[in-house]
Design an enzyme around this catalytic site. Structure first.
Site, PDB file in Angstrom:
ATOM      1  N   LYS A 178      -6.974   2.670  -2.426  1.00 30.72           N
ATOM      2  CA  LYS A 178      -7.598   3.606  -1.482  1.00 30.72           C
ATOM      3  C   LYS A 178      -8.229   4.746  -2.273  1.00 30.72           C
ATOM      4  CE  LYS A 178      -6.626   5.812   2.956  1.00 30.72           C
ATOM      5  NZ  LYS A 178      -5.722   5.839   4.093  1.00 30.72           N
ATOM      6  N   ASP A 185      -7.361  -4.543   9.835  1.00 28.88           N
ATOM      7  CA  ASP A 185      -6.559  -3.329   9.659  1.00 28.88           C
ATOM      8  C   ASP A 185      -7.279  -2.128  10.258  1.00 28.88           C
ATOM      9  OD1 ASP A 185      -4.807  -1.361   9.000  1.00 28.88           O
ATOM     10  OD2 ASP A 185      -5.423  -1.239   6.903  1.00 28.88           O
ATOM     11  N   HIS A 224      -8.949  -6.371   4.102  1.00 28.65           N
ATOM     12  CA  HIS A 224      -8.638  -5.653   5.333  1.00 28.65           C
ATOM     13  C   HIS A 224      -9.957  -5.318   6.017  1.00 28.65           C
ATOM     14  CE1 HIS A 224      -4.248  -4.087   4.712  1.00 28.65           C
ATOM     15  NE2 HIS A 224      -4.329  -5.393   4.857  1.00 28.65           N
ATOM     16  N   ASP A 247     -13.028   9.074   7.933  1.00 30.39           N
ATOM     17  CA  ASP A 247     -11.828   8.326   8.288  1.00 30.39           C
ATOM     18  C   ASP A 247     -12.092   6.825   8.207  1.00 30.39           C
ATOM     19  OD1 ASP A 247      -9.235   7.982   8.991  1.00 30.39           O
ATOM     20  OD2 ASP A 247      -9.476   8.504  11.097  1.00 30.39           O
ATOM     21  N   HIS A 307     -11.795   1.941   2.530  1.00 36.23           N
ATOM     22  CA  HIS A 307     -11.132   2.685   1.456  1.00 36.23           C
ATOM     23  C   HIS A 307     -12.038   3.048   0.288  1.00 36.23           C
ATOM     24  CE1 HIS A 307      -6.711   1.655   2.596  1.00 36.23           C
ATOM     25  NE2 HIS A 307      -7.399   2.207   3.579  1.00 36.23           N
ATOM     26  N   GLU A 316      -2.960  -2.875  -2.501  1.00 35.41           N
ATOM     27  CA  GLU A 316      -4.131  -2.305  -1.804  1.00 35.41           C
ATOM     28  C   GLU A 316      -4.496  -0.918  -2.330  1.00 35.41           C
ATOM     29  OE1 GLU A 316      -3.508  -1.933   2.405  1.00 35.41           O
ATOM     30  OE2 GLU A 316      -5.528  -1.189   2.789  1.00 35.41           O
ATOM     31  N   TRP A 350       0.862  -1.186   0.000  1.00 33.90           N
ATOM     32  CA  TRP A 350       0.000   0.000   0.000  1.00 33.90           C
ATOM     33  C   TRP A 350       0.893   1.228   0.000  1.00 33.90           C
ATOM     34  CZ3 TRP A 350      -0.408   3.956   3.755  1.00 33.90           C
ATOM     35  CH2 TRP A 350      -1.323   4.966   3.395  1.00 33.90           C
ATOM     36  N   ASP A 376      -9.747  -2.959   1.254  1.00 26.04           N
ATOM     37  CA  ASP A 376      -9.871  -2.500   2.639  1.00 26.04           C
ATOM     38  C   ASP A 376     -11.258  -1.880   2.786  1.00 26.04           C
ATOM     39  OD1 ASP A 376      -9.846  -0.521   4.819  1.00 26.04           O
ATOM     40  OD2 ASP A 376      -7.713  -0.985   5.021  1.00 26.04           O
TER      41      ASP A 376
HETATM   42  C1  RNT Z   1      -3.782   2.567   4.894  1.00 26.08           C
HETATM   43  C2  RNT Z   1      -3.918   1.128   4.538  1.00 26.08           C
HETATM   44  C3  RNT Z   1      -2.841   0.243   5.057  1.00 26.08           C
HETATM   45  C4  RNT Z   1      -2.441   0.610   6.459  1.00 26.08           C
HETATM   46  C5  RNT Z   1      -1.508  -0.366   7.114  1.00 26.08           C
HETATM   47  C6  RNT Z   1      -0.845   0.241   8.306  1.00 26.08           C
HETATM   48  O1  RNT Z   1      -4.856   3.302   4.565  1.00 26.08           O
HETATM   49  O2  RNT Z   1      -5.162   0.652   4.947  1.00 26.08           O
HETATM   50  O3  RNT Z   1      -3.243  -1.073   4.957  1.00 26.08           O
HETATM   51  O4  RNT Z   1      -3.539   0.779   7.293  1.00 26.08           O
HETATM   52  O5  RNT Z   1      -0.642  -0.864   6.207  1.00 26.08           O
HETATM   53 ZN    ZN Z   2      -5.631  -1.440   4.834  1.00 22.19          ZN
END
Ligand code: RNT
Ligand code: ZN
Length: 429
Positions: free
Chosen positions: A239, A337, A297, A305, A273, A237, A196, A270
């Site tokens: 976002k 996560d 995640h 947030d 995200h 990953e 990420w 995630d």
């Molecule tokens: C950040 C990502 C990532 C982190 C970790 C610490 O937005 O979600 O996965 O949270 O790697």
């Molecule tokens: Zn993450």
């Protein structure tokens, strides 16, 4: 303060026998569901234990589009404390566990060196972790850390226009894959190496293509390093936005869905995200068609947030149901996560991990065949009726039995030992 006491073994067994009979009538074998549920490894994030601070002497997350807030006492300050806290948390979490590291949890001092730059990290800097992993039979996963570093201050790492910055981070990405492979070889099962990067911009970029081209090419370079597939699983990953990267994130969902599909590596979704009301359950079947697998995640977005403690929420239950209905456990790595520094960090680990195992168990108990049959017969009102009735099946009695059999406290009973550990260990830091 109240000392909680939930029940006794006899009550748990008696309630379970009733629940077992109720589920059996619908075709669900509760014993089998419990067994499958405890066998699913949950990759627990080491960074909840110290607010994503790491051991480089930094002060926590910076320059990375993520932010831990709160200053509850008791943060783990070194490897020994973090491992001790994790072991204690594990004693309250049923089922198989893995532990998920970031590169900045390296312990170079254990090798005589005071510090090592991230592009020079080696497997030997993780030898304490590997020894612990072996001793406790807790396999490890890994993440290169592309944030909390002066070379990430511009907001760009792998997508940086500055070749020196970019090359530093490419070397870091390569080093991380070598470390993950070593972890995998040590534990005899692949370590997930999840990439990420925070790369993005606070305000509107004029050129959205160039950073993405650079990110693609940098990832290609990192992934070109030959590794043993039995020791590492690569994932990327996406976002939508971060703090300080509100207008643009190079590694968006479309970017990585494309990248993971074409390069045939795992896609990390995630839960925090995406757009605030966008959920990931419906993405799973599509992404599984075109990628070798997923890393999820489990997290919880709240307003602007992400990274709140994972809960037994509808969103989480939907994701678990999808994984189970698709029979995709072998193609989906399950990780947590989040990082909450405002509450007891061990409780945060336990709440999230128990909630996730609970959601997986619930999904495994679902009499899905009945839903499929109703659907095939065009009886969609029956499908809906069944879904609604299944929600109130005596699931909690099965969950309690799972905890009892796994040797962890049942129900609220884990709160007392957590309180005791806080008084004995955390409050002394
Ligand atoms: C950040 C990502 C990532 C982190 C970790 C610490 O937005 O979600 O996965 O949270 O790697
Ligand atoms: Zn993450």
């Amino acid at each position: 303060m109240k000392v909680y006491a939930y029940g006794n073994k006899e009550q748990v067994h008696a309630a379970y026998e009733l629940a077992k009979a109720a589920y059996a009538k619908l075709g669900t074998d509760t014993d089998a569901a419990i067994q499958t549920a405890v066998d699913i490894p949950l990759s627990i994030q080491c960074w909840q234990g110290d607010d994503v601070t790491g051991f480089e002497g930094g002060e926590g997350i910076s320059g990375g589009g993520i932010l831990a807030t709160g200053n509850y006492p008791g943060r783990a300050r070194n490897g020994e404390e973090l491992r001790g806290d994790a072991e204690f948390a594990f004693s309250l979490i049923p089922g198989k566990k893995r532990f998920n590291l970031h590169s900045f949890y390296a312990e170079p001092s254990g090798t005589g060196a005071q510090s090592v730059t991230r592009d020079q990290l080696e497997p030997e800097h993780f030898k304490n972790w590997m020894a612990w992993s072996k001793e406790k039979a807790i396999p490890l996963d890994f993440n290169p850390s592309f944030f909390s570093h002066p070379k990430a201050d511009s907001g760009y790492t792998l997508a940086s226009a500055d070749p020196q910055i970019r090359e530093f981070w490419i070397r870091h990405g390569k080093a991380s894959r070598r470390i993950a492979s070593a972890l995998g070889a040590n534990q005899g099962s692949p370590a997930v190496n999840n990439i990420w990067v925070p790369d993005g911009s606070k305000d509107l970029p004029a050129d959205r293509m160039s950073p993405r081209l650079r990110l693609r090419d940098a990832l290609d370079e990192i992934l070109a390093v030959k590794t043993e597939p039995r020791s590492i699983t690569d994932a990327v990953e996406s976002k939508l936005f971060g703090i300080g990267s509100e207008a643009f994130v190079a590694g968006s969902h479309e970017f990585y869905l494309g990248y993971a599909s074409v390069r045939q590596i795992r896609l990390c979704l995630d839960m925090g995200h995406f757009h605030p009301t966008e959920t990931i359950a419906d993405k799973i079947s599509s992404a599984l068609l075109f990628t070798p697998g997923l890393l999820i995640h489990f997290s919880r977005g709240l307003r602007w947030d992400s990274d709140h403690v994972a809960l037994y929420s509808d969103d989480q239950r939907d994701v678990c149901r999808e994984i189970i209905r698709q029979k995709a456990l072998s193609r989906v790595d399950i990780a947590l996560d989040y990082f909450d520094a405002s509450i007891n960090r061990i409780a945060a680990w336990v709440i999230g991990s128990r909630s996730l195992r609970k959601s997986l168990l619930e999904a495994l108990l679902e009499p899905t065949a009945l839903l499929i049959e109703a659907e095939k017969n065009g009886k969609n009102h029956e499908r809906l009726a069944l879904m609604e009735e299944f929600k109130t099946l005596p699931f909690s009695a099965v969950w309690d039995k799972l905890c009892l059999d796994a040797g962890v406290p049942v129900g609220v009973d884990w709160i007392n030992p957590a309180r005791d550990y806080e008084a004995r260990v955390l409050s002394k830091r």
